[in-house]
Design a protein around this motif. Structure first.
Motif, short mmCIF file in Angstrom:
data_model
loop_
_atom_site.label_atom_id
_atom_site.label_comp_id
_atom_site.label_asym_id
_atom_site.label_seq_id
_atom_site.Cartn_x
_atom_site.Cartn_y
_atom_site.Cartn_z
N ALA A 1 10.93 38.09 -42.66
CA ALA A 1 11.03 36.91 -41.78
C ALA A 1 10.62 35.65 -42.52
O ALA A 1 11.28 34.61 -42.41
CB ALA A 1 10.17 37.12 -40.54
N ALA A 2 9.55 35.72 -43.29
CA ALA A 2 9.07 34.55 -44.04
C ALA A 2 10.10 34.09 -45.07
O ALA A 2 10.23 32.89 -45.32
CB ALA A 2 7.75 34.88 -44.74
N ARG A 3 10.83 35.03 -45.64
CA ARG A 3 11.84 34.69 -46.66
C ARG A 3 13.21 34.41 -46.05
O ARG A 3 14.13 34.03 -46.78
CB ARG A 3 11.96 35.83 -47.66
N GLY A 4 13.37 34.69 -44.78
CA GLY A 4 14.66 34.49 -44.12
C GLY A 4 15.71 35.50 -44.55
O GLY A 4 16.89 35.17 -44.64
N VAL A 5 15.25 36.73 -44.84
CA VAL A 5 16.17 37.79 -45.27
C VAL A 5 16.05 38.99 -44.33
O VAL A 5 15.23 38.99 -43.41
CB VAL A 5 15.91 38.21 -46.74
N THR A 6 16.83 40.00 -44.57
CA THR A 6 16.85 41.20 -43.73
C THR A 6 15.71 42.15 -44.09
O THR A 6 15.45 42.39 -45.27
CB THR A 6 18.20 41.93 -43.92
N SER A 7 15.08 42.71 -43.07
CA SER A 7 14.08 43.75 -43.29
C SER A 7 14.80 45.10 -43.35
O SER A 7 15.76 45.33 -42.61
CB SER A 7 13.04 43.76 -42.17
N ALA A 8 14.33 45.98 -44.23
CA ALA A 8 15.00 47.27 -44.39
C ALA A 8 13.99 48.35 -44.77
O ALA A 8 12.90 48.06 -45.28
CB ALA A 8 16.08 47.18 -45.46
N ALA B 1 17.18 60.54 -37.58
CA ALA B 1 17.60 59.60 -36.52
C ALA B 1 16.40 59.09 -35.74
O ALA B 1 16.33 57.90 -35.40
CB ALA B 1 18.60 60.29 -35.58
N ASP B 2 15.43 59.98 -35.46
CA ASP B 2 14.21 59.55 -34.76
C ASP B 2 13.44 58.54 -35.60
O ASP B 2 12.93 57.54 -35.07
CB ASP B 2 13.30 60.74 -34.46
N ARG B 3 13.31 58.79 -36.91
CA ARG B 3 12.60 57.86 -37.79
C ARG B 3 13.28 56.50 -37.80
O ARG B 3 12.63 55.47 -37.72
CB ARG B 3 12.51 58.41 -39.21
N ALA B 4 14.61 56.50 -37.87
CA ALA B 4 15.35 55.23 -37.87
C ALA B 4 15.11 54.47 -36.57
O ALA B 4 14.88 53.26 -36.58
CB ALA B 4 16.84 55.49 -38.08
N ASP B 5 15.15 55.19 -35.45
CA ASP B 5 14.91 54.55 -34.16
C ASP B 5 13.50 53.97 -34.09
O ASP B 5 13.30 52.84 -33.63
CB ASP B 5 15.12 55.56 -33.03
N LEU B 6 12.51 54.73 -34.54
CA LEU B 6 11.12 54.27 -34.50
C LEU B 6 10.92 53.00 -35.31
O LEU B 6 10.29 52.05 -34.83
CB LEU B 6 10.17 55.35 -35.01
N VAL B 7 11.41 52.99 -36.54
CA VAL B 7 11.16 51.81 -37.39
C VAL B 7 11.90 50.59 -36.87
O VAL B 7 11.40 49.47 -36.99
CB VAL B 7 11.45 52.07 -38.88
N ARG B 8 13.05 50.80 -36.28
CA ARG B 8 13.78 49.66 -35.70
C ARG B 8 13.10 49.15 -34.43
O ARG B 8 12.86 47.96 -34.28
CB ARG B 8 15.22 50.08 -35.38
N ARG B 9 12.80 50.06 -33.53
CA ARG B 9 12.27 49.70 -32.22
C ARG B 9 10.84 49.18 -32.28
O ARG B 9 10.50 48.19 -31.66
CB ARG B 9 12.36 50.92 -31.30
N LEU B 10 9.98 49.87 -33.04
CA LEU B 10 8.55 49.51 -33.04
C LEU B 10 8.19 48.42 -34.05
O LEU B 10 7.20 47.71 -33.85
CB LEU B 10 7.70 50.76 -33.33
N TYR B 11 8.95 48.30 -35.13
CA TYR B 11 8.54 47.39 -36.20
C TYR B 11 9.58 46.32 -36.53
O TYR B 11 9.36 45.52 -37.44
CB TYR B 11 8.16 48.19 -37.46
N GLY B 12 10.70 46.33 -35.83
CA GLY B 12 11.69 45.28 -36.05
C GLY B 12 12.45 45.39 -37.35
O GLY B 12 13.03 44.41 -37.81
N ILE B 13 12.47 46.56 -37.94
CA ILE B 13 13.22 46.78 -39.17
C ILE B 13 14.70 46.79 -38.82
O ILE B 13 15.13 47.49 -37.90
CB ILE B 13 12.80 48.10 -39.87
N ARG B 14 15.49 46.05 -39.54
CA ARG B 14 16.91 45.91 -39.19
C ARG B 14 17.79 46.99 -39.81
O ARG B 14 18.61 47.59 -39.12
CB ARG B 14 17.39 44.53 -39.62
N ASP B 15 17.65 47.23 -41.10
CA ASP B 15 18.51 48.20 -41.80
C ASP B 15 17.71 49.43 -42.18
O ASP B 15 16.57 49.31 -42.63
CB ASP B 15 19.10 47.61 -43.08
N VAL B 16 18.30 50.59 -41.98
CA VAL B 16 17.70 51.85 -42.43
C VAL B 16 18.68 52.46 -43.42
O VAL B 16 19.84 52.74 -43.08
CB VAL B 16 17.41 52.82 -41.27
N ILE B 17 18.21 52.62 -44.64
CA ILE B 17 19.05 53.12 -45.72
C ILE B 17 18.62 54.54 -46.03
O ILE B 17 17.44 54.80 -46.21
CB ILE B 17 18.90 52.24 -46.98
#
Length: 79
Positions: free
Chosen positions: A32-39, A63-79
């Protein structure tokens, strides 16, 4: 997933414990501070299983891990 600047947290993130939470929050804040995507760059098998060849039970599915990191921490991309 596009090829754009990202802040990437690297790990297996099994169960997303307090240490994982701190890393994921920091990655999201820095992105967020850099204005880029979190992943997150994660894996489909436990590192111990890769090294030893002995199957290890998973706490949650990829799939559960991807959902958790997106939903709880605002991570946008899961690679």
């Amino acid at each position: 997933m596009s090829i754009q600047p990202k802040v990437i947290a690297l790990g297996f993130f099994d169960g997303v414990h307090l240490g994982h939470a701190a890393l994921l929050r920091r990655a999201a804040e820095e992105a967020a501070a850099r204005g880029v995507t979190s992943a997150v760059f994660t894996f489909d098998r436990v590192p111990k299983e890769v090294v030893t060849g002995i199957p290890c039970p998973l706490i949650n599915s990829p799939a559960d891990r991807a959902d958790l990191v997106r939903r709880l921490y605002g991570i946008r991309d899961v690679i």
